[in-house]
Design an enzyme around this catalytic site. Structure first.
Site, mmCIF file in Angstrom:
data_model
loop_
_atom_site.group_PDB
_atom_site.id
_atom_site.type_symbol
_atom_site.label_atom_id
_atom_site.label_comp_id
_atom_site.label_asym_id
_atom_site.label_seq_id
_atom_site.Cartn_x
_atom_site.Cartn_y
_atom_site.Cartn_z
ATOM 1 N N LYS A 101 -2.262 15.953 -8.607
ATOM 2 C CA LYS A 101 -1.307 15.798 -9.710
ATOM 3 C C LYS A 101 -0.480 17.079 -9.894
ATOM 4 O O LYS A 101 0.688 17.027 -10.288
ATOM 5 C CB LYS A 101 -2.038 15.410 -10.996
ATOM 6 N N ASP A 158 0.883 -1.168 0.000
ATOM 7 C CA ASP A 158 0.000 0.000 0.000
ATOM 8 C C ASP A 158 0.916 1.212 0.000
ATOM 9 O O ASP A 158 1.546 1.531 1.016
ATOM 10 C CB ASP A 158 -0.899 -0.002 1.241
ATOM 11 N N SER A 172 -0.335 13.784 -14.431
ATOM 12 C CA SER A 172 -1.499 13.797 -15.331
ATOM 13 C C SER A 172 -1.628 15.178 -15.975
ATOM 14 O O SER A 172 -1.209 16.183 -15.382
ATOM 15 C CB SER A 172 -2.780 13.516 -14.542
ATOM 16 N N TYR A 194 -8.403 15.469 -7.171
ATOM 17 C CA TYR A 194 -7.510 14.647 -8.011
ATOM 18 C C TYR A 194 -6.565 15.563 -8.795
ATOM 19 O O TYR A 194 -5.352 15.374 -8.791
ATOM 20 C CB TYR A 194 -8.331 13.776 -8.970
HETATM 21 N N1 LIG Z 1 -6.144 6.333 -17.143
HETATM 22 C C1 LIG Z 1 -6.114 7.637 -17.281
HETATM 23 O O1 LIG Z 1 -6.956 8.217 -17.980
HETATM 24 C C2 LIG Z 1 -5.056 8.449 -16.590
HETATM 25 C C3 LIG Z 1 -4.813 9.757 -17.058
HETATM 26 C C4 LIG Z 1 -3.831 10.513 -16.442
HETATM 27 C C5 LIG Z 1 -3.089 9.981 -15.407
HETATM 28 N N2 LIG Z 1 -3.339 8.718 -14.958
HETATM 29 C C6 LIG Z 1 -2.526 8.208 -13.854
HETATM 30 O O2 LIG Z 1 -1.848 7.050 -14.271
HETATM 31 C C7 LIG Z 1 -1.585 6.222 -13.145
HETATM 32 C C8 LIG Z 1 -2.030 4.808 -13.460
HETATM 33 O O3 LIG Z 1 -3.417 4.812 -13.684
HETATM 34 P P1 LIG Z 1 -4.191 3.713 -14.531
HETATM 35 O O4 LIG Z 1 -5.135 4.448 -15.381
HETATM 36 O O5 LIG Z 1 -3.237 2.757 -15.117
HETATM 37 O O6 LIG Z 1 -5.073 3.056 -13.351
HETATM 38 P P2 LIG Z 1 -5.448 1.545 -13.009
HETATM 39 O O7 LIG Z 1 -6.571 1.649 -12.051
HETATM 40 O O8 LIG Z 1 -5.575 0.719 -14.237
HETATM 41 O O9 LIG Z 1 -4.140 1.037 -12.243
HETATM 42 C C9 LIG Z 1 -3.751 1.554 -11.008
HETATM 43 C C10 LIG Z 1 -3.059 0.441 -10.219
HETATM 44 O O10 LIG Z 1 -2.677 1.011 -8.962
HETATM 45 C C11 LIG Z 1 -2.958 0.074 -7.947
HETATM 46 N N3 LIG Z 1 -3.129 0.775 -6.662
HETATM 47 C C12 LIG Z 1 -4.196 1.524 -6.263
HETATM 48 N N4 LIG Z 1 -4.003 1.945 -5.005
HETATM 49 C C13 LIG Z 1 -2.802 1.458 -4.603
HETATM 50 C C14 LIG Z 1 -2.062 1.541 -3.390
HETATM 51 N N5 LIG Z 1 -2.543 2.218 -2.329
HETATM 52 N N6 LIG Z 1 -0.875 0.930 -3.327
HETATM 53 C C15 LIG Z 1 -0.386 0.232 -4.393
HETATM 54 N N7 LIG Z 1 -1.043 0.106 -5.550
HETATM 55 C C16 LIG Z 1 -2.241 0.714 -5.654
HETATM 56 C C17 LIG Z 1 -4.246 -0.623 -8.416
HETATM 57 O O11 LIG Z 1 -4.433 -1.881 -7.761
HETATM 58 C C18 LIG Z 1 -3.984 -0.753 -9.907
HETATM 59 O O12 LIG Z 1 -3.327 -1.961 -10.215
HETATM 60 C C19 LIG Z 1 -2.321 6.858 -11.960
HETATM 61 O O13 LIG Z 1 -1.396 7.587 -11.173
HETATM 62 C C20 LIG Z 1 -3.313 7.789 -12.635
HETATM 63 O O14 LIG Z 1 -3.659 8.880 -11.811
HETATM 64 C C21 LIG Z 1 -4.299 7.940 -15.525
#
Ligand SMILES: NC(=O)c1ccc[n+]([C@@H]2O[C@H](COP(=O)([O-])OP(=O)(O)OC[C@H]3O[C@@H](n4cnc5c(N)ncnc54)[C@H](O)[C@@H]3O)[C@@H](O)[C@H]2O)c1
Length: 248
Positions: free
Chosen positions: A156, A59, A139, A152
């Protein structure tokens, strides 16, 4: 093999962008720890990837848990070259004054406090080696925020400032710190940003991306690989938009 001989940790590595980064790093020759709160998904992915991949449940918002991750990684790898702070969560689209304190704390701990906790755990090690690359997955939300995602977005923005100040403070020690700023991407998290996954809402999001498509885990993996490789040895403190032109 642009990361040959390197070791890396990717938090949130069992899904979405993190999984793309893990696969790319391994394909480029790195040994990678898939560090995720979803330990089963991390273990499944490590089993699929085979040699060089290691699963660990963590975590990232909890200091003791992050320290255990650091101890396990350093025992397994001997040394750590690359840390990717990718794990992230959001609250659902909500007027800013209605976001619950629990949701706020979750976003705060996973998106912000984790950057401090992993720095506390790994920077002394990287300083002692005189080398290291840290990549924060921020982000476009931190640069060009959308309404109803305020806390959120702010998390970021905080991450981008942390990246720059870490970069300037750690530069004399040989540690580089960069960020990538993804635009909305095809991952399980996308639905949480949109509120609902309907063709209308998708079209609304896509209309703000000049290149006309959502980002992919491969897009993030390619940018991450470059920034964490020695090819980027003169680059630190950047927050690279991987956003199809969204922030222009
Ligand atoms: N998908 C989008 O549109 C988007 C856009 C901009 C930025 N992001 C950023 O990209 C990153 C990855 O996002 P994603 O879209 O791949 O999301 P996702 O939900 O597919 O993956 C996130 C992963 O983080 C893990 N996670 C969550 N809380 C956790 C914790 N406390 N400790 C350890 N692991 C934890 C989850 O189990 C999951 O496997 C994030 O930081 C997100 O803010 C995503």
């Amino acid at each position: 093999m642009r990361l040959e001989g390197k070791t890396a940790i990717v938090t949130g590595g069992a899904s979405g962008f993190g999984a793309g980064i893990v696969q790319k790093f391994q394909a480029e020759g790195a040994r990678v720890m898939i560090a995720d709160i979803n330990g089963d998904a991390a273990a499944e992915m490590a089993a699929q990837l085979g040699a060089g991949a290691l699963a660990h449940q963590v975590d990232v918002g909890d200091g003791a848990s992050v320290q255990r991750m650091a101890d396990t990684a350093l025992t397994a790898f001997g040394a750590l070259d690359i840390l990717v702070n990718n794990a992230g969560v959001t609250h659902l689209p909500t007027p800013l004054e209605n976001v619950t304190e629990d949701d706020f704390d979750r976003v705060f701990n996973v998106n912000m406090k984790s950057v401090y906790l992993t720095a506390r755990a790994f920077v002394p090690h990287m300083k002692a080696r005189g080398a290291g690359a840290i990549l924060n997955v921020a982000s476009t939300a931190g640069l060009s925020p959308r309404p109803n995602l305020n806390w959120y977005n702010a998390s970021k923005g905080w991450m981008i400032t942390a990246t720059k100040t870490m970069a300037v403070e750690l530069a004399p020690t040989g540690i580089r710190v960069n960020a990538i700023c993804p635009v909305a991407g095809e991952t399980p998290l996308l639905k949480s940003f949109m509120g609902e996954d309907t063709p209308e809402i998708r079209a609304k999001f896509l209309a703000t991306i000049p290149l006309g498509r959502f980002s992919t885990p491969e897009d993030m993996a390619n940018a991450a690989c470059f920034l964490c490789s020695d090819e980027a040895s003169m680059i630190t403190g950047t927050a690279l938009e991987v956003d199809g032109g969204r922030c222009i």
